[in-house]
Motif scaffolding. Structure first.
Motif, PDB file in Angstrom:
ATOM      1  N   LEU A 110      30.694 -16.396  53.253  1.00  0.00           N
ATOM      2  CA  LEU A 110      31.893 -15.642  52.910  1.00  0.00           C
ATOM      3  C   LEU A 110      32.618 -15.103  54.131  1.00  0.00           C
ATOM      4  CD1 LEU A 110      30.564 -13.608  49.843  1.00  0.00           C
ATOM      5  CD2 LEU A 110      31.935 -15.694  49.817  1.00  0.00           C
ATOM      6  N   LEU A 298      36.382  -5.193  46.143  1.00  0.00           N
ATOM      7  CA  LEU A 298      35.555  -6.300  45.662  1.00  0.00           C
ATOM      8  C   LEU A 298      36.420  -7.407  45.060  1.00  0.00           C
ATOM      9  CD1 LEU A 298      32.620  -7.271  45.216  1.00  0.00           C
ATOM     10  CD2 LEU A 298      32.649  -6.056  43.026  1.00  0.00           C
ATOM     11  N   ASP A 299      37.550  -6.994  44.504  1.00  0.00           N
ATOM     12  CA  ASP A 299      38.592  -7.938  44.058  1.00  0.00           C
ATOM     13  C   ASP A 299      38.053  -8.990  43.082  1.00  0.00           C
ATOM     14  OD1 ASP A 299      41.180  -8.916  43.949  1.00  0.00           O
ATOM     15  OD2 ASP A 299      40.893 -10.284  45.632  1.00  0.00           O
ATOM     16  N   ASN A 301      35.171 -10.366  42.794  1.00  0.00           N
ATOM     17  CA  ASN A 301      34.147 -11.311  43.275  1.00  0.00           C
ATOM     18  C   ASN A 301      32.753 -10.841  42.864  1.00  0.00           C
ATOM     19  OD1 ASN A 301      35.791 -13.240  44.983  1.00  0.00           O
ATOM     20  ND2 ASN A 301      36.355 -11.278  45.912  1.00  0.00           N
ATOM     21  N   TRP A 302      32.511 -10.803  41.548  1.00  0.00           N
ATOM     22  CA  TRP A 302      31.256 -10.262  41.032  1.00  0.00           C
ATOM     23  C   TRP A 302      30.103 -11.245  41.172  1.00  0.00           C
ATOM     24  CZ3 TRP A 302      30.747  -5.270  39.622  1.00  0.00           C
ATOM     25  CH2 TRP A 302      31.916  -4.543  39.400  1.00  0.00           C
ATOM     26  N   GLY A 305      29.842 -11.437  45.486  1.00  0.00           N
ATOM     27  CA  GLY A 305      30.273 -10.326  46.319  1.00  0.00           C
ATOM     28  C   GLY A 305      31.185 -10.749  47.447  1.00  0.00           C
ATOM     29  N   ARG A 306      31.274  -9.899  48.461  1.00  0.00           N
ATOM     30  CA  ARG A 306      32.121 -10.200  49.616  1.00  0.00           C
ATOM     31  C   ARG A 306      31.360 -10.132  50.929  1.00  0.00           C
ATOM     32  NH1 ARG A 306      38.235  -8.401  49.319  1.00  0.00           N
ATOM     33  NH2 ARG A 306      38.174 -10.103  50.831  1.00  0.00           N
ATOM     34  N   GLY A 337      26.908  -9.851  45.187  1.00  0.00           N
ATOM     35  CA  GLY A 337      27.292 -10.015  43.798  1.00  0.00           C
ATOM     36  C   GLY A 337      26.121  -9.885  42.830  1.00  0.00           C
TER      37      GLY A 337
END
Length: 409
Positions: A110, A298-299, A301-302, A305-306, A337
């Motif tokens: 990421l 976090l937008d 992105n579950w 994650g980021r 995530g």
């Protein structure tokens, strides 16, 4: 507060001496390797508060962590040679190394522009967890010895307060203790010292000699009172209630013990996410505002994650305040995530299942998991991508399944 600032380090120094002496009174080790590994772990627990108390810079920190890992690996290799036997080790002890690996890989995918030093540091962490897992297995600790290691860690943190000019801070708009100030000990925040005190109280469920038990309980209670860490208070109550519930089960009620522990774990995770998603900006000592900003960052992105570096980058650019997550569950989902969350649940669940075979050991391990799960609602107990005092604390929990395995032989 000045009386507390003087009495806590003195009580800590005394507790450090008598708990170390109690550890030495254990039966003679079966091999030189076992004795060496126990000594190495005791040293590690006693020194771990320095990871938080001593301010270190980036390069110096990495050098210190590398030295710790190399030292652990060397002692582990020496232990295995001295034992002259194949060390049986439960796969659960390698689980933290697996979690670190997954978190590091997710972050690298990421955040491909992460610097080389960060990648090296995470490789060092994987090596550390692998080496220390073998060390824990080789030590062949009894439950009482594991409790003494936790007590030594807490006592060392209390004793380090002697080196701090002002081990407390003024009350703020969110909380103030009955002593007119908030005790922080040798750490920047009061919460870490309170967590170590809470862990010590949980391990006092293990039979110990009266001087150790009473001094540990009294010092831990005083610290919890002086730090005014409300989450730790709640976590201790929850852990002790779970411990009592486990004690009342029949020795053969293994499934019931698993259900009690796993049910409580999932309940706390659900509560943690409910609070994260519904908190208003002013809730939970203004943590609500921070959580809302983090969830926005976090937008959606579950799934993965980021990444940890994504968190730091947003802090550097002003997208997030320069604060820690203040939630174990926020850290897990932001770093990796739902994948990270599932790995964490699997680790805790495996410990609950493994220790449920022995009621006495389950009565310590399950409250420990309950304590961590409760703290995780508004605090962070373990960051898989760092090496700190809480990292060492986790070793005590990971050692408990091995006690069950040895009992079954």
């Amino acid at each position: 507060m000045s009386i507390v600032a003087l009495s806590v380090p003195l009580l800590g120094a005394l507790l450090l001496l008598i708990s170390s002496a109690e550890l030495l009174r254990a039966p003679s080790p079966r091999s030189p390797g076992q004795g060496l590994s126990t000594f190495a772990l005791a040293t590690m627990f006693a020194a771990s508060p320095l990871l938080e108390a001593v301010p270190l810079g980036g390069t110096v920190t990495q050098a210190a962590f590398l030295a710790l890992t190399l030292g652990t690996a060397f002692i582990t290799a020496l232990v295995l040679i001295l034992n002259r036997v194949t060390v049986w080790i439960s796969g659960i002890l390698f689980s933290p190394a697996l979690i670190v690996t997954v978190f590091a890989v997710v972050n690298a995918i990421l955040n491909p522009l992460s610097n080389q030093g960060t990648l090296i540091g995470r490789t060092i962490l994987i090596a550390f967890w692998t080496a220390v897992a073998l060390l824990v297995a080789a030590a062949g600790l009894a439950v009482r010895q594991i409790g003494l290691l936790v007590t030594i860690q807490f006592a060392s943190a209390c004793a380090l307060t002697l080196l701090v000019a002002q081990p407390y801070r003024d009350c703020d708009s969110f909380k103030c203790g009955p002593l007119g100030a908030i005790f922080t000990g040798p750490f920047p925040s009061e919460n870490l010292l309170a967590q170590l005190a809470a862990l010590t109280l949980v391990f006092m469920l293990v039979p110990a000699r009266r001087p150790v038990r009473w001094l540990a309980v009294s010092t831990s209670t005083l610290v919890l009172l002086a730090t005014v860490s409300r989450t730790s208070w709640l976590a201790v109550v929850a852990a002790l209630c779970i411990g009592i519930a486990i004690r009342t089960t029949k020795p053969t009620s293994q499934k019931l013990r698993v259900r009690l522990g796993f049910g409580f774990l999932l309940s706390m995770i659900a509560a943690g996410f409910y609070i994260l998603l519904t908190a208003q900006a002013s809730d939970w000592s203004n943590r609500g505002r921070f959580w809302r900003l983090a969830l926005d960052a976090l937008d959606g992105n579950w799934a993965f994650g980021r990444g940890a570096d994504g968190w730091r980058r947003m802090q550097d650019t002003g997208g997030l305040p320069g604060l820690y997550p203040h939630s174990q569950y926020l850290l897990l989902v932001f770093w990796a995530g739902f994948l990270g969350l599932v790995l964490w649940i699997a680790l805790m669940g495996a410990i609950l299942v493994a220790t449920s075979k022995d009621r006495d050991i389950s009565a310590v391990a399950t409250p420990y998991v309950a304590l961590i799960a409760t703290l995780g609602v508004t605090e962070t107990f373990w960051n898989a991508l760092s090496l700190d005092t809480r990292t060492i604390s986790l070793l005590a929990l990971l050692a408990l399944p091995l006690c069950v395995a040895r009992e079954g032989k």
